[in-house]
Design an enzyme around this catalytic site. Structure first.
Site, PDB file in Angstrom:
ATOM      1  N   HIS A  17       0.802  -1.212   0.000  1.00  0.00           N
ATOM      2  CA  HIS A  17       0.000   0.000   0.000  1.00  0.00           C
ATOM      3  C   HIS A  17       0.837   1.265   0.000  1.00  0.00           C
ATOM      4  CE1 HIS A  17      -2.485   3.235   1.893  1.00  0.00           C
ATOM      5  NE2 HIS A  17      -3.292   2.812   0.963  1.00  0.00           N
ATOM      6  N   CYS A  18       2.102   1.188   0.376  1.00  0.00           N
ATOM      7  CA  CYS A  18       2.898   2.405   0.584  1.00  0.00           C
ATOM      8  C   CYS A  18       3.711   2.842  -0.621  1.00  0.00           C
ATOM      9  CB  CYS A  18       3.821   2.211   1.788  1.00  0.00           C
ATOM     10  SG  CYS A  18       2.952   2.040   3.362  1.00  0.00           S
ATOM     11  N   ILE A  19       4.690   2.041  -1.015  1.00  0.00           N
ATOM     12  CA  ILE A  19       5.682   2.497  -1.985  1.00  0.00           C
ATOM     13  C   ILE A  19       5.085   2.826  -3.360  1.00  0.00           C
ATOM     14  CG2 ILE A  19       7.919   2.026  -3.017  1.00  0.00           C
ATOM     15  CD1 ILE A  19       8.517   0.158  -0.759  1.00  0.00           C
TER      16      ILE A  19
END
Length: 434
Positions: free
Chosen positions: A271-273
């Site tokens: 979900h982040c990078i």
């Protein structure tokens, strides 16, 4: 107001409400219950509520007994009823913040959550946002809603931003021992935020504002995205030169200073990078700044699945085999090894691209027994790794290198392996690096 809240947090008599019982919210909820707090876990997914009430675990990287203990001790109360927010002394928002179809921030989940909570906000509460957002979002989205309720931030209610740093499957770091950044726009807000998280986190790092905390989260993941983009580009250069990029990175990593190893792959996942950098690029345009460096890294990373498919096509051609009609076994569909999290997994994009070109797709993942993918939500079951199954495939594509795979068995029985993770460091006649 502050003194009363402070006492409840210090003696653990306060009630903690956490919105979102996913990869961020559930581990945090368990940390608070294990510290002695009563936690109300808000979740819109009825299946998660059902599992939690039964003491069942749906996140493989968490010990199952932790959830059962929290439920049987009545420290964790899962619910869909947002009105219970009025019973909470602290409210922590842990909901997704994806991108829309134009790669712009989609704040729908955060805004909908805030709108659902506002009627139940009251004096003496602390409200914390953990979802990744653009710098200024806490002040732009939360403050007006709170003040419309008649509550003054920093006096009646305390608002902070504290970015999540969960790393599912990391055996060394977990919720309690990952330092927690907390930002507040008033001294009282920051004081209460630090006090809240200090009850369950070993080290809390205060910063001067919610904007600084928001930017901290973006910096952490942009740093990773840009460096992964760099090694992905170097991988393509090294491939044309006949150089093993993983050997090069391993050698460079022996330098004891001035170098941190990053590794290439088939694309970005989680979900982040893949998402967070675009929250900053979008906001930067408001200030007339074009974040070319960040966007270039994003372009390189987003192009990786297509480059891998080209490598698969070339590898099959070298065996006088067309991609169309070939049986391709994707090894691993989680976004990283040893977990079952498929969010933004490049494996799914690889499957789509290969299928669009006429390949027959199969997958194997010991942690994900069943998947639905593609526009038609096609359902597939994980294929057993056996000599027979391996031998029946035209190509084995290593997309996620779970430790549970028997890589020796795979190498000995596969006709062709395309390795996107550098699992096969030594050369083999049937292994192509990608």
């Amino acid at each position: 107001m502050k003194d009363k809240l402070s006492q409840k947090l210090k003696d653990h008599s306060g009630s903690i409400g956490i919105v979102g019982m996913g990869y961020v919210g559930l581990p945090l909820a368990l940390a608070f219950t294990e510290a002695g707090f009563k936690v109300i876990g808000f979740e819109v997914d009825q299946s998660k509520i059902k599992n939690l009430k039964a003491g069942e675990n749906y996140l493989r990287h968490l010990a199952a007994n932790r959830i059962k203990d929290a439920i049987t001790s009545k420290k964790l109360e899962p619910t869909t009823d947002m009105s219970l927010a009025s019973e909470c002394d602290a409210l922590i928002i842990c909901v997704p913040t994806p991108l829309d179809n134009h790669h712009s921030p989609d704040m729908t989940f955060v805004c909908d959550t805030l709108d659902a909570l506002v009627p139940y906000l009251k004096s003496g509460q602390i409200l914390s946002l953990e979802s990744t957002v653009y710098p200024g979002a806490t002040q732009e989205e939360i403050f007006p809603r709170v003040e419309k309720r008649g509550l003054k931030v920093g006096e009646d209610i305390f608002v902070v931003f504290s970015p999540e740093r969960e790393d599912p499957g990391n055996g060394k770091f977990h919720t309690a021992n990952i330092p927690k950044v907390v930002g507040g726009n008033t001294p009282a807000c920051l004081e209460m935020g630090v006090l809240l998280y200090s009850q369950v986190i070993h080290k809390v790092v205060p910063v001067s504002s919610t904007q600084a905390a928001e930017m901290t989260k973006l910096l952490e993941n942009i740093y990773r995205a840009v460096n992964i983009g760099l090694v992905n580009e170097l991988k393509m250069v090294a491939d044309q030169m006949g150089i093993n990029i993983w050997e090069v990175i391993d050698a460079a990593a022996t330098k004891p200073f001035g170098f941190t190893p990053f590794y290439p792959g088939p694309g970005l996942g989680g979900h982040c990078i893949p998402i967070d950098p675009f929250y900053l690029t979008w906001k930067a345009k408001e200030y007339g700044i074009h974040t070319r460096f960040i966007e270039l890294a994003g372009q390189v990373n987003w192009a990786m699945p297509e480059w891998v498919v080209e490598k698969v096509t070339d590898a099959l051609n070298n065996q006088s085999k067309a991609l169309k009609g070939s049986k391709i076994l994707i090894l691993g569909v989680a976004y990283k090894k040893n977990i079952d999290d498929m969010r933004e997994s490049p494996s799914l994009e690889l499957m789509k691209l290969l299928e669009d070109k006429g390949a027959e797709i199969h997958y194997a993942d010991p942690l994900v027994p069943l998947i639905k993918y593609g526009r038609k939500a096609k359902q597939l079951e994980s294929t057993e790794i056996s000599e027979k199954n391996l031998g029946s495939m035209d190509c084995i594509l290593v997309a996620t290198d779970h430790d549970a795979f028997d890589y020796t068995l795979i190498q000995k029985n596969a006709r062709l392996i395309v390795d996107t993770r550098g699992r096969y460091r030594k050369p083999f006649a049937n292994v192509v690096r990608a």
